[in-house]
Motif scaffolding. Structure first.
Motif, PDB file in Angstrom:
ATOM      1  N   ASP A   4      -6.784  -4.282  -0.374  1.00 27.61           N
ATOM      2  CA  ASP A   4      -6.124  -5.353   0.367  1.00 27.61           C
ATOM      3  C   ASP A   4      -4.794  -4.905   0.967  1.00 27.61           C
ATOM      4  O   ASP A   4      -4.270  -5.536   1.879  1.00 27.61           O
ATOM      5  N   ASN A   5      -4.231  -3.793   0.454  1.00 24.53           N
ATOM      6  CA  ASN A   5      -2.988  -3.237   1.002  1.00 24.53           C
ATOM      7  C   ASN A   5      -1.837  -4.237   1.013  1.00 24.53           C
ATOM      8  O   ASN A   5      -0.943  -4.171   1.859  1.00 24.53           O
TER       9      ASN A   5
ATOM     10  N   ALA B  65       1.501  -5.536  -0.339  1.00 22.27           N
ATOM     11  CA  ALA B  65       2.614  -4.897  -1.039  1.00 22.27           C
ATOM     12  C   ALA B  65       2.912  -5.598  -2.357  1.00 22.27           C
ATOM     13  O   ALA B  65       2.701  -6.801  -2.508  1.00 22.27           O
ATOM     14  N   ALA B  66       3.432  -4.819  -3.292  1.00 21.16           N
ATOM     15  CA  ALA B  66       3.758  -5.354  -4.622  1.00 21.16           C
ATOM     16  C   ALA B  66       5.251  -5.616  -4.725  1.00 21.16           C
ATOM     17  O   ALA B  66       5.963  -5.014  -5.528  1.00 21.16           O
ATOM     18  N   ILE B  67       5.742  -6.517  -3.880  1.00 16.85           N
ATOM     19  CA  ILE B  67       7.162  -6.864  -3.908  1.00 16.85           C
ATOM     20  C   ILE B  67       7.397  -7.897  -5.004  1.00 16.85           C
ATOM     21  O   ILE B  67       6.764  -8.951  -5.014  1.00 16.85           O
ATOM     22  N   ASP B  68       8.301  -7.581  -5.903  1.00 15.01           N
ATOM     23  CA  ASP B  68       8.568  -8.454  -7.049  1.00 15.01           C
ATOM     24  C   ASP B  68       9.751  -9.368  -6.722  1.00 15.01           C
ATOM     25  O   ASP B  68      10.906  -8.928  -6.689  1.00 15.01           O
ATOM     26  N   ASN B  69       9.456 -10.634  -6.481  1.00 15.38           N
ATOM     27  CA  ASN B  69      10.509 -11.599  -6.159  1.00 15.38           C
ATOM     28  C   ASN B  69      11.584 -11.665  -7.236  1.00 15.38           C
ATOM     29  O   ASN B  69      12.773 -11.826  -6.943  1.00 15.38           O
ATOM     30  N   ARG B  70      11.133 -11.530  -8.483  1.00  9.80           N
ATOM     31  CA  ARG B  70      12.073 -11.671  -9.592  1.00  9.80           C
ATOM     32  C   ARG B  70      13.151 -10.594  -9.544  1.00  9.80           C
ATOM     33  O   ARG B  70      14.332 -10.867  -9.783  1.00  9.80           O
ATOM     34  N   ASN B  71      12.758  -9.376  -9.219  1.00 14.25           N
ATOM     35  CA  ASN B  71      13.738  -8.283  -9.146  1.00 14.25           C
ATOM     36  C   ASN B  71      14.756  -8.529  -8.040  1.00 14.25           C
ATOM     37  O   ASN B  71      15.951  -8.244  -8.198  1.00 14.25           O
TER      38      ASN B  71
ATOM     39  N   ASP C 215       3.466   5.454   6.612  1.00 13.42           N
ATOM     40  CA  ASP C 215       2.502   4.630   5.883  1.00 13.42           C
ATOM     41  C   ASP C 215       2.757   3.132   5.982  1.00 13.42           C
ATOM     42  O   ASP C 215       1.821   2.337   5.848  1.00 13.42           O
ATOM     43  N   VAL C 216       4.003   2.718   6.157  1.00 14.16           N
ATOM     44  CA  VAL C 216       4.311   1.287   6.142  1.00 14.16           C
ATOM     45  C   VAL C 216       5.159   0.903   7.345  1.00 14.16           C
ATOM     46  O   VAL C 216       5.906   1.725   7.892  1.00 14.16           O
ATOM     47  N   LYS C 217       5.015  -0.362   7.723  1.00 14.65           N
ATOM     48  CA  LYS C 217       5.837  -0.951   8.784  1.00 14.65           C
ATOM     49  C   LYS C 217       6.090  -2.396   8.387  1.00 14.65           C
ATOM     50  O   LYS C 217       5.145  -3.148   8.155  1.00 14.65           O
ATOM     51  N   TYR C 218       7.352  -2.781   8.313  1.00 17.37           N
ATOM     52  CA  TYR C 218       7.639  -4.156   7.932  1.00 17.37           C
ATOM     53  C   TYR C 218       8.923  -4.643   8.592  1.00 17.37           C
ATOM     54  O   TYR C 218       9.814  -3.863   8.939  1.00 17.37           O
ATOM     55  N   GLY C 219       8.966  -5.952   8.785  1.00 19.88           N
ATOM     56  CA  GLY C 219      10.167  -6.591   9.290  1.00 19.88           C
ATOM     57  C   GLY C 219      10.864  -7.302   8.150  1.00 19.88           C
ATOM     58  O   GLY C 219      10.208  -7.861   7.259  1.00 19.88           O
TER      59      GLY C 219
ATOM     60  N   GLY D 201       8.518  -1.756  -3.224  1.00 19.90           N
ATOM     61  CA  GLY D 201       7.329  -2.600  -3.275  1.00 19.90           C
ATOM     62  C   GLY D 201       6.359  -2.321  -2.146  1.00 19.90           C
ATOM     63  O   GLY D 201       5.138  -2.379  -2.325  1.00 19.90           O
ATOM     64  N   MET D 202       6.888  -2.002  -0.973  1.00 22.38           N
ATOM     65  CA  MET D 202       6.025  -1.735   0.180  1.00 22.38           C
ATOM     66  C   MET D 202       5.299  -0.405   0.056  1.00 22.38           C
ATOM     67  O   MET D 202       4.147  -0.271   0.479  1.00 22.38           O
ATOM     68  N   THR D 203       5.962   0.583  -0.497  1.00 24.87           N
ATOM     69  CA  THR D 203       5.388   1.935  -0.551  1.00 24.87           C
ATOM     70  C   THR D 203       4.778   2.288  -1.894  1.00 24.87           C
ATOM     71  O   THR D 203       4.011   3.244  -1.999  1.00 24.87           O
ATOM     72  N   GLY D 204       5.149   1.554  -2.935  1.00 24.33           N
ATOM     73  CA  GLY D 204       4.656   1.870  -4.272  1.00 24.33           C
ATOM     74  C   GLY D 204       5.495   2.893  -4.997  1.00 24.33           C
ATOM     75  O   GLY D 204       5.160   3.315  -6.100  1.00 24.33           O
TER      76      GLY D 204
END
Length: 642
Positions: free
Chosen positions: A418-419, A421-427, A601-605, A638-641
């Protein structure tokens, strides 16, 4: 067991002879299973036709010899029949019958032709299907976190809705169908029941909208949720997250197995305003997708959706991408039950209805029913052979094997990777809380490859839009592309104001943005108009709108003119990235960063908006810069792992 047709010894459970292909027949109970039966004279019409003329001839000879024998005996006192003639006559009969038997047996022993083998197999399959046990099967959820190892959490029940016990892996088959329609049969590695050791991650989504105050619904819901926590955490491998929603979404407690923390989080929920159900489900799916094992979202609400920025289809799509089912409990009569049934079915979950009376007991019963369903699943594990188009949908099916005693199949669409990202809101919240109040900061991120969004803090709240030129570019660049490019390259106020005038003025810009869905972005003054700002006429936007606008200008390459160097302010950027950015300062000690970040590998705004972090702009920048540096580092991880 011996074949009664050809005498070949077969397995005692065989239904057809391995040698001649004839159906096996039960032998007499007096016959020893280890002793071959005596030869059976063929009874086919062909055999009888061969032996009958010889037998008749022999009988004629016997009659003739008998008549002659009487005459001879009377005249010569001799034996009535020559032993040679008698012997020849009976030998002819025996040889004829034996020859017929041998020919028929030899013919029967010949290997069946390909056609006859297929006919036998077809008959065998048809006979077996009639005796198969019909199953109720459903793939409840898919865990692709260890791709290419895939785990399908699958319901396997009989017609009476009872879970089938002692399932073996060779009882079922797995098939994958790619986006191109190509099918692959795959071996099942394991098929095991969900056991106490299986990790479950459950996101409880609680409605705290104003209508939950009626009939004491909010307190009854809290009681039910707290009791359900006790049930879930009786298994120490389980974790629960508490998400609540009114007009906004609140990550009340991140995934935890701490009973006390979870109950305190539930008790802390207070009544709000409207019902942003879609936003809450979307955020819950994002957070739950960062876990492994059995995962599902359970939400309850007492009213219809009326405040979300995310749409119904976005939630359904995210549920499909992640393989996480969504269950919803509707409270009271002010619910569109038919719609929610359809919606949850699209999310591979289910809908439950609860009356207001005795709500805490009813909710707890429903919670436990859903939980019980998850515990009754089987884990079907296999290795996927998908090696391309991994961000497109495949179909996986689990079906009873042809040679099994069952008949049933379940299918589900899924995305191998699913690709998301594993961004942790809590952090990120921890980073913010270490520097200032959470209310002073809003963060929104959009993955430009998947369009999945992440939000932290007051991401939907309006902040002063200092340094944000992208909205003008979005609606007015077609009026004068050269002027628009100049505005973006140097954050040129004059170029921006020219575009505003050419487009028809501030109200026209705001209306156009609203028409495109950016309802929290308003322009009430021109760029650089300090007097208008001091008079209370300010430009506003939210982090959510900002991230979406960044996505729009990414799609039309407008972002490539964003060239503010954030490091000049002291912001530390992640290593080895290319950054396109604007930043702004303004009234209320605002300090904002709007950026598009790229690697191979990643592109994000990302939009990070702050306010009131200091008494003036200098103090605000001193607080905001190190905080933004830490937020960028956490988001990039989180975006890149890594």
């Amino acid at each position: 067991m011996f074949c009664t047709n050809c005498g070949h010894k077969n397995d005692e459970h065989a239904k057809f002879c391995e040698d001649c292909g004839k159906p096996m027949q039960d032998e007499p109970t007096t016959q020893s299973l280890n002793q071959a039966p005596p030869p059976v004279t063929p009874t086919t019409k062909t055999g009888n036709k061969k032996s009958r003329p010889i037998v008749i001839s022999a009988l004629i000879l016997v009659v003739c010899f008998s008549a002659g024998g009487i005459w001879y005996f009377q005249s010569q006192d001799k034996s009535p029949m020559s032993s040679k003639t008698e012997g020849e006559s009976f030998n002819l009969v025996e040889e004829s019958e034996e020859t017929s038997r041998e020919e028929t047996q030899e013919k029967a022993k010949k290997k069946p032709t390909k056609e006859s083998t297929e006919e036998i197999e077809e008959k065998n399959d048809t006979k077996t299907v009639k005796n198969k046990q019909a199953l109720r099967m459903q793939i409840s959820q898919i865990d692709n976190s260890a791709f290419p190892t895939m785990t399908l959490y699958t319901q396997i029940k009989d017609r009476n809705n009872q879970t089938i016990a002692d399932i073996k892996k060779d009882t079922f088959e797995v098939k994958e169908i790619g986006p191109d329609g190509k099918e692959q049969n795959l071996a099942i590695k394991d098929i095991l029941p969900v056991e106490e050791s299986t990790e479950m991650n459950i996101n409880l989504v609680l409605d705290q909208s104003g209508s939950m105050d009626e009939d004491n619904k909010i307190n009854n819901a809290k009681v039910a949720a707290s009791k359900f926590i006790d049930e879930i955490l009786s298994n120490q491998n389980n974790h629960v997250e508490i998400t609540s929603f009114d007009s906004y979404v609140h990550n009340v407690q991140a995934f935890s197995s701490d009973n006390q923390k979870l109950k305190q989080a539930i008790d802390s929920i207070e009544l709000g305003d409207q019902t942003a159900l879609y936003d809450a489900l979307y955020d819950a799916l994002i957070q739950t997708n960062q876990t492994t094992g059995a995962r599902f979202v359970i939400a309850f609400t007492d009213g219809d959706e009326n405040a979300s920025l995310h749409s119904e289809n976005e939630v359904i799509e995210l549920s499909k991408q992640t393989g996480i089912p969504v269950y919803i409990i509707g409270i009271g009569s002010d619910i569109n039950a038919a719609y929610l049934e359809s919606f949850t079915a699209s999310c591979n979950g289910d809908y439950y209805s609860a009356e207001v009376e005795d709500l805490s007991t009813v909710l707890l019963d429903i919670y436990e029913d859903i939980y019980s369903q998850q515990k009754d699943l089987y884990k079907v594990t296999y290795t996927s052979k998908a090696n391309d188009k991994l961000d497109q949908y495949y179909t996986v099916s689990v079906s009873a094997a042809k040679k099994s005693a069952f008949n049933g199949q379940a299918k589900l669409e899924y995305m191998p990777q699913d690709n998301i990202a594993a961004i942790d809101n809590r952090n990120i919240l921890d980073i913010i809380e270490a520097k200032t109040d959470v209310e002073n900061v809003a963060v929104a991120i959009v993955d430009l490859k998947t369009n999945v969004e992440f939000r932290v803090g007051n991401a939907r709240q309006s902040y002063v839009a200092s340094g944000f030129y992208a909205p003008i570019y979005t609606v007015a660049s077609t009026v004068d592309q050269d002027v628009a490019d100049q505005m973006m390259k140097t954050m040129d106020n004059d170029a921006g104001n020219t575009l505003i005038d050419e487009f028809g003025g501030l109200s026209s810009v705001t209306d156009a943005l609203s028409d495109q869905g950016y309802t929290q972005t308003t322009f009430n003054r021109k760029f650089g108009d300090v007097k208008a700002s001091e008079a209370g006429n300010e430009n506003y936007t939210s982090a959510v709108d900002s991230a979406k606008i960044l996505r729009d200008i990414y799609d039309n390459d407008g972002y490539k003119n964003m060239n503010w160097d954030l490091t000049k302010d002291g912001i530390v950027l992640p290593a080895n990235v290319k950054t396109y950015a604007h930043r702004g300062q303004g009234i209320g000690a605002a300090y904002n960063v709007f950026a598009i970040i790229e690697t191979d590998d990643v592109k994000y705004g990302i939009a990070i908006m702050t306010a009131h972090t200091g008494s003036n702009n200098k103090e605000a920048q001193a607080v905001a810069v190190p905080m933004i540096s830490d937020i960028l580092a956490e988001v990039h991880k989180g975006m890149t792992g890594h």
